[in-house]
Design a protein around this motif. Sequence first.
Motif, mmCIF file in Angstrom:
data_model
loop_
_atom_site.group_PDB
_atom_site.id
_atom_site.type_symbol
_atom_site.label_atom_id
_atom_site.label_comp_id
_atom_site.label_asym_id
_atom_site.label_seq_id
_atom_site.Cartn_x
_atom_site.Cartn_y
_atom_site.Cartn_z
ATOM 1 N N UNK A 7 0.706 -1.240 -0.033
ATOM 2 C CA UNK A 7 -0.122 0.121 0.015
ATOM 3 C C UNK A 7 1.047 1.327 0.025
ATOM 4 N N UNK A 8 0.065 2.450 -0.254
ATOM 5 C CA UNK A 8 0.935 3.630 -0.175
ATOM 6 C C UNK A 8 1.234 4.101 -1.434
ATOM 7 N N UNK A 9 1.231 3.431 -2.591
ATOM 8 C CA UNK A 9 1.569 4.039 -3.943
ATOM 9 C C UNK A 9 0.553 5.120 -4.182
ATOM 10 N N UNK A 10 0.874 5.892 -5.258
ATOM 11 C CA UNK A 10 0.022 7.062 -5.659
ATOM 12 C C UNK A 10 0.619 7.858 -6.719
ATOM 13 N N UNK A 11 -0.039 9.009 -6.881
ATOM 14 C CA UNK A 11 0.608 10.103 -7.802
ATOM 15 C C UNK A 11 1.299 11.352 -7.037
ATOM 16 N N UNK A 12 2.575 11.656 -7.377
ATOM 17 C CA UNK A 12 3.072 12.874 -6.625
ATOM 18 C C UNK A 12 4.192 13.490 -7.588
ATOM 19 N N UNK A 13 4.262 14.589 -7.455
ATOM 20 C CA UNK A 13 4.957 15.574 -8.110
ATOM 21 C C UNK A 13 6.602 15.439 -7.778
ATOM 22 N N UNK A 86 11.622 11.331 -8.615
ATOM 23 C CA UNK A 86 12.011 11.736 -10.126
ATOM 24 C C UNK A 86 10.769 10.779 -11.099
ATOM 25 N N UNK A 87 10.620 11.550 -12.045
ATOM 26 C CA UNK A 87 9.767 10.885 -13.167
ATOM 27 C C UNK A 87 10.281 9.476 -13.242
ATOM 28 N N UNK A 88 11.753 9.340 -13.408
ATOM 29 C CA UNK A 88 12.266 7.735 -13.804
ATOM 30 C C UNK A 88 11.907 7.028 -12.714
ATOM 31 N N UNK A 89 11.154 7.347 -11.480
ATOM 32 C CA UNK A 89 10.851 6.562 -10.365
ATOM 33 C C UNK A 89 9.478 5.931 -10.809
ATOM 34 N N UNK A 90 9.004 6.293 -11.662
ATOM 35 C CA UNK A 90 7.507 5.833 -11.991
ATOM 36 C C UNK A 90 7.496 4.432 -12.385
ATOM 37 N N UNK A 116 3.452 6.803 -9.435
ATOM 38 C CA UNK A 116 3.488 7.890 -10.500
ATOM 39 C C UNK A 116 4.144 9.056 -10.300
ATOM 40 N N UNK A 117 5.393 9.535 -10.632
ATOM 41 C CA UNK A 117 5.954 10.773 -10.463
ATOM 42 C C UNK A 117 5.644 11.818 -11.476
ATOM 43 N N UNK A 118 5.092 12.742 -11.659
ATOM 44 C CA UNK A 118 4.735 13.910 -12.548
ATOM 45 C C UNK A 118 5.802 14.799 -12.563
#
Length: 119
Positions: A7-13, A86-90, A116-118
């Motif tokens: 758990x704990x995933x999501x969208x972050x800048x 970083x976006x590469x961590x997506x 997901x890293x935006x």
Amino acid sequence: QVQLVESGGGLVQAGGSLRLSCAASGITFSDVAMAWYRPAPGKERDLVATIDSGGNTNYADSVKGRFTISRDNAKNTVYLQMNSLKPDDTAVYYCNARKTTTWFTTDYWGQGTQVTVST
């Protein structure tokens, strides 16, 4: 039956933080090494970080200094604190438990949690 539930995933800048959790059941948690993996080019799953039963940790070069793996044996849970994302961590991040005996090694996997890293 061994179960690992992430758990704990999501969208972050980019530059933000997330903390992943993986709760284990059906296994003697304190006896196993735990790890986080994610896909990489040419690899179904690439090692991100590991922590053994003694608390020793190891990290992929790409996340050193940004990610921290930890475990709470009382809660049968392993964590991955991810900072300076970083976006590469997506990726989909998978929890792994590895049980090693004299005769064999067994790997158990969770279902994965999306990060997901935006930009």
